[in-house]
Enzyme design. Structure first.
Site, mmCIF file in Angstrom:
data_model
loop_
_atom_site.group_PDB
_atom_site.id
_atom_site.type_symbol
_atom_site.label_atom_id
_atom_site.label_comp_id
_atom_site.label_asym_id
_atom_site.label_seq_id
_atom_site.Cartn_x
_atom_site.Cartn_y
_atom_site.Cartn_z
ATOM 1 N N HIS A 92 42.243 26.413 29.365
ATOM 2 C CA HIS A 92 42.909 27.602 29.899
ATOM 3 C C HIS A 92 43.377 27.378 31.331
ATOM 4 O O HIS A 92 44.466 27.816 31.711
ATOM 5 C CB HIS A 92 41.955 28.791 29.834
ATOM 6 C CG HIS A 92 42.557 30.085 30.242
ATOM 7 N ND1 HIS A 92 43.451 30.780 29.454
ATOM 8 C CD2 HIS A 92 42.410 30.834 31.375
ATOM 9 C CE1 HIS A 92 43.818 31.889 30.063
ATOM 10 N NE2 HIS A 92 43.211 31.940 31.232
ATOM 11 N N SER B 43 48.959 35.211 29.435
ATOM 12 C CA SER B 43 48.434 35.645 28.143
ATOM 13 C C SER B 43 47.057 36.251 28.326
ATOM 14 O O SER B 43 46.304 35.870 29.226
ATOM 15 C CB SER B 43 48.343 34.446 27.191
ATOM 16 O OG SER B 43 47.467 33.456 27.718
ATOM 17 N N HIS B 44 46.730 37.204 27.474
ATOM 18 C CA HIS B 44 45.371 37.740 27.392
ATOM 19 C C HIS B 44 45.048 37.913 25.911
ATOM 20 O O HIS B 44 44.820 39.011 25.422
ATOM 21 C CB HIS B 44 45.255 39.060 28.157
ATOM 22 C CG HIS B 44 44.195 39.017 29.206
ATOM 23 N ND1 HIS B 44 43.346 40.056 29.463
ATOM 24 C CD2 HIS B 44 43.818 38.020 30.057
ATOM 25 C CE1 HIS B 44 42.509 39.726 30.440
ATOM 26 N NE2 HIS B 44 42.785 38.489 30.815
ATOM 27 N N ASP C 227 49.345 38.599 40.365
ATOM 28 C CA ASP C 227 50.074 37.350 40.598
ATOM 29 C C ASP C 227 51.362 37.621 41.378
ATOM 30 O O ASP C 227 51.761 36.837 42.244
ATOM 31 C CB ASP C 227 50.432 36.695 39.260
ATOM 32 C CG ASP C 227 49.246 36.005 38.605
ATOM 33 O OD1 ASP C 227 48.249 35.751 39.296
ATOM 34 O OD2 ASP C 227 49.324 35.734 37.395
ATOM 35 N N ASP D 4 45.327 35.685 43.639
ATOM 36 C CA ASP D 4 44.631 36.751 42.930
ATOM 37 C C ASP D 4 43.453 36.157 42.168
ATOM 38 O O ASP D 4 43.453 34.990 41.799
ATOM 39 C CB ASP D 4 45.599 37.476 41.981
ATOM 40 C CG ASP D 4 45.392 37.135 40.529
ATOM 41 O OD1 ASP D 4 45.877 36.072 40.114
ATOM 42 O OD2 ASP D 4 44.750 37.921 39.821
ATOM 43 N N GLU E 245 34.755 37.488 36.562
ATOM 44 C CA GLU E 245 36.180 37.802 36.567
ATOM 45 C C GLU E 245 36.415 39.299 36.714
ATOM 46 O O GLU E 245 37.344 39.857 36.113
ATOM 47 C CB GLU E 245 36.835 37.233 35.307
ATOM 48 C CG GLU E 245 36.787 35.712 35.280
ATOM 49 C CD GLU E 245 37.469 35.095 34.072
ATOM 50 O OE1 GLU E 245 38.136 35.833 33.315
ATOM 51 O OE2 GLU E 245 37.324 33.869 33.883
ATOM 52 N N GLN F 43 37.827 42.637 37.995
ATOM 53 C CA GLN F 43 39.254 42.820 38.241
ATOM 54 C C GLN F 43 39.556 43.446 39.606
ATOM 55 O O GLN F 43 38.655 43.827 40.345
ATOM 56 C CB GLN F 43 39.838 43.695 37.137
ATOM 57 C CG GLN F 43 39.773 43.059 35.764
ATOM 58 C CD GLN F 43 40.669 41.837 35.660
ATOM 59 O OE1 GLN F 43 41.881 41.939 35.549
ATOM 60 N NE2 GLN F 43 40.072 40.651 35.698
ATOM 61 N N GLY G 28 55.060 29.483 34.196
ATOM 62 C CA GLY G 28 54.622 29.912 32.884
ATOM 63 C C GLY G 28 53.126 29.836 32.707
ATOM 64 O O GLY G 28 52.349 29.766 33.660
ATOM 65 N N SER H 40 48.534 28.896 26.383
ATOM 66 C CA SER H 40 47.346 29.427 25.711
ATOM 67 C C SER H 40 47.186 28.712 24.384
ATOM 68 O O SER H 40 47.948 28.950 23.442
ATOM 69 C CB SER H 40 47.486 30.940 25.486
ATOM 70 O OG SER H 40 46.372 31.440 24.762
#
EC number: 6.3.5.3
Length: 712
Positions: free
Chosen positions: A34, A79-80, A102, A254, A298, A300, A515, A518
């Site tokens: 990742h 992506s998530h 970002d 971030d 992580e 937020q 970009g 993933s």
């Protein structure tokens, strides 16, 4: 996800000792697929990322492209995917939050979002559950932070049943003197953490995103999913603006994958520097957190800033004004990346001491086997035209997505000139007298049938979408999604899709400036199709002509209907074959897509042009159906099913009062054929070979409302 034996050997060789527990966890995350792109990095050199307009290319939190001498636009995509399977609401919501931060880390204010969503078959209950949860999460977060969601795409395919994809892109605006990068600048500067307190949510998120989803992922992996707070994000957006206004930010990053460890290590590594960080100084939400948890959580709505020592107090004052936490956690050095922690026993120990560049960029690439994909043979079914037309127009992939975008606030910020539902969104950038067009998405049926050719088609389609609102492409970012790269067939298809996207963007003269990759989107249901989501922006001069106005996709009922562009002569990857069965090669694409796109953009700017709609998903059948309304219909004739359902991109239907002007624009570029006339009776009348079809606007609307009807 433990550190592999081969990686541990490399780390021991570099450090000259066994890594500590915290170092091991940090290497696990920063060297994961990742974060490190170990399987995809060898492929990414295929992309051209430079042009005269590119200010910051790949490698930063977001790319920066110039609109004029002073006004810059930022582009980013992420992506998530795994989090959105485990917890669709929070997984999708925090994906929005991450891509917005970002944007902020470049000194830009976010002005537009797109979401490209991929789920299993629409008729499956679990797919609908994920679909509804993801859309709710995106709308909740985006609406609350005041950033309009103006475009995107939705696709359903059985390959996503066990692993949906959620790809979110963001554009922002900044200026030359406000731009910030993620490159640390000066030893002695302080590192300041601003935003929400750190908790245990999202631990191991980067490594979790680098392995296949298990059957019980929805319960076992829930702790790896972050929980978002959009109202804190909104305060952070405004605080970031204030910090940039006062020139307090030297560099910024971030906190996303790998948390504070990922952000701070990458920040200093990009500057060829190191850091000294006191993990106890991090403001925390939960008592008793250990060093590894603080470093890798992580949580937020957090940013790390490089700040001059004399400015740290002012940064804290602004954070307090916006009710945000603020901690001076360390400083930039010219040595290693070092983290210290004092435990309950009162002893302070060094838990990380390693070169920042080795942590951030030292992961070796994977040398993987691949099997090249093969195009299918032609085996066309004998299907009834009326039945096929109704199935294709009512296919959830081609049907109206109004149920989705009506949940998004797409007008906040007062820039949205063309709303969701048309070929591309259009934002008014009045500072540069420019219309900024956005298109995003991919088509899994195309890339499943022919990964290389299908990916090329994705690029051409997005560029054609921009041209339909009068814009010419400026730049793009990609989100490259694939299955387990350790399977040769999967990796071969993924590599072919990357090459196809790169070749098409080069042919379009569109730099790919950034970009996300993933991989390991694989589950018990199998791998996802190679899914090269492309988010492309284009510009149109708003100083003259139509200004920020653009021709709609719906017919006016007053002009001649022309088909511009060259059909591809095949039905591979089409909605028609998905309904009727059979197979076919993928259609041929335009030989000179750049010129085709430029010509269409010029036609869209003519006053005589009443409507423009690209031909792609569902072919002419869907393009014509989407053009019909209560006030306007169409009387059209085509030769047969191949012409009606061919999905070759780089084509459009143009309604015009001056057909000769359109023919002149495409002279020597692409064919222009008369389809028929727009009418005022609200009926789509189709002659397809010997078959005669007629549908009034109500019947078309009802057929296209399958998603809204089923989810009402």
């Amino acid at each position: 996800m433990p550190l592999a034996d081969a990686d541990r050997e490399l780390v021991v060789g570099e450090l000259g000792r066994d890594p500590t527990r915290t170092e091991t966890a940090l290497f696990e995350n920063l060297w994961s697929e990742h974060c490190a792109y170990r399987s995809s990095r060898p492929l990414l050199s295929a992309f051209d990322s430079e042009s005269d307009d590119v200010v910051v290319g790949p490698g930063d939190d977001a790319a920066v492209v110039a609109l004029d001498d002073d006004t810059y636009v930022t582009l980013g995509v992420e992506s998530h995917n795994h989090p959105s399977y485990v917890d669709p609401f929070d997984g999708a919501a925090t994906g929005v939050g991450g891509i917005v931060r970002d944007t902020m880390s470049m000194g830009a204010y976010p002005v537009g979002l797109t979401d490209s969503l991929y789920f299993g078959d629409f008729d499956r209950e679990h797919s609908r559950y994920l679909f509804e949860g993801v859309v709710e999460g995106i709308s909740h977060y985006g609406n609350a932070i005041g950033v309009p969601t103006v475009g995107g795409s939705v696709a359903f395919h059985d390959g996503y049943e066990g692993n949906p994809l959620v790809n979110v892109a963001c554009v922002g605006l900044t200026t030359e003197d406000r731009m910030v990068t993620a490159v640390a600048a000066e030893p002695g500067n302080e590192l300041v953490l601003v935003g929400n307190a750190t908790g245990r949510d999202g631990l191991g998120g980067a490594s979790f995103a680098s392995e296949d989803l298990s059957e019980d992922a929805e319960t076992e992996d829930r702790p790896a999913v972050q929980v978002g707070d959009p109202y804190a994000e909104k305060r952070l957006i405004e605080c970031n603006e204030a910090l940039v206004d006062e020139s307090l930010v030297v560099s910024a990053r971030d906190l996303g994958a790998a948390g504070l460890g990922g952000a701070s290590c990458e920040l200093v590594a990009k500057g060829g520097l190191g850091a000294q960080i006191d993990l106890n100084a991090v403001h925390q939400r939960e008592p008793g957190m250990n060093a590894t948890e603080i470093l890798l959580a992580e949580s937020q709505e957090r940013m790390v800033y490089e700040v001059r020592p004399e400015d740290a107090e002012r940064v804290a004052e602004l954070a307090d004004r916006f009710d945000l936490g603020c901690s001076v956690i360390g400083e930039v050095t010219d040595g290693n990346y070092v983290c210290t922690f004092e435990g309950d026993d009162g002893d302070r120990e060094t838990v990380v001491d390693a070169p920042a560049a080795y942590l951030a960029d030292g992961a070796p690439t994977n040398d993987l086997e691949r099997v090249d994909p093969v195009q299918p043979e032609r085996d066309l079914p004998d299907a009834r035209v009326a039945e096929a037309f109704e199935a294709v127009v009512g296919d959830p992939n081609t049907a109206s997505k109004r149920w989705v975008y009506r949940q998004y606030d797409h007008e906040v910020g007062a820039r949205t000139a063309v709303r969701p539902g048309d070929d591309a969104a259009l934002l008014a950038v009045r500072e540069a007298e420019t219309g900024l067009a956005l298109s995003a998405g991919a088509e899994p049926r195309w890339t499943a049938a022919a990964p290389y050719e299908g990916a090329r088609a994705v690029a051409v389609e997005n560029a054609t979408n921009l041209a339909s609102v009068g814009a010419t492409p400026l730049a793009a970012v990609d989100c490259l999604n694939g299955g387990n790269p350790e399977k040769p067939e999967v990796y071969g298809a993924f590599a072919a899709a990357v090459d196809g996207l790169a070749d098409a963007c080069s042919a379009l003269d569109v730099p790919v400036v950034g970009g996300n990759v993933s991989l390991y989107n694989d589950s018990a249901a199998g791998p996802v199709p190679p899914t090269p989501t492309l988010a492309m922006v284009g510009t149109r001069d708003a100083a003259d002509g139509r200004g920020y106005d653009a021709p709609p996709t719906a017919f006016a009922g007053e002009g001649t209907l022309l088909h511009v562009g060259e059909p591809g002569g095949a039905l591979g990857g089409s909605a028609y074959l998905a309904h009727a069965g059979g197979s076919d090669r993928f259609p041929d694409l335009p030989r000179d897509p750049k010129t085709v796109v430029a010509s269409l953009a010029g036609v869209a700017g003519l006053e005589s042009t009443l409507a423009v709609h690209d031909v792609s998903h569902g072919g002419l059948a869907v393009t014509l159906a989407e053009g019909v309304s209560d006030d306007a219909g169409a009387d059209v004739a085509v030769d047969g099913s191949l012409e009606l359902f061919d999905e070759t991109p780089g084509r459009a239907v143009v309604e015009t009062t001056d057909p000769d002007a359109v023919r002149d624009a495409f002279d020597g570029v692409a064919p222009v054929e008369t389809l028929g006339e727009a009418t005022t009776d609200g009926t789509l009348s189709l002659s397809v070979g010997d078959a005669e079809l007629a549908y009034d606007a109500d019947a078309v609307r009802e057929r296209r409302a399958v998603i809204e009807r089923e989810l009402a």
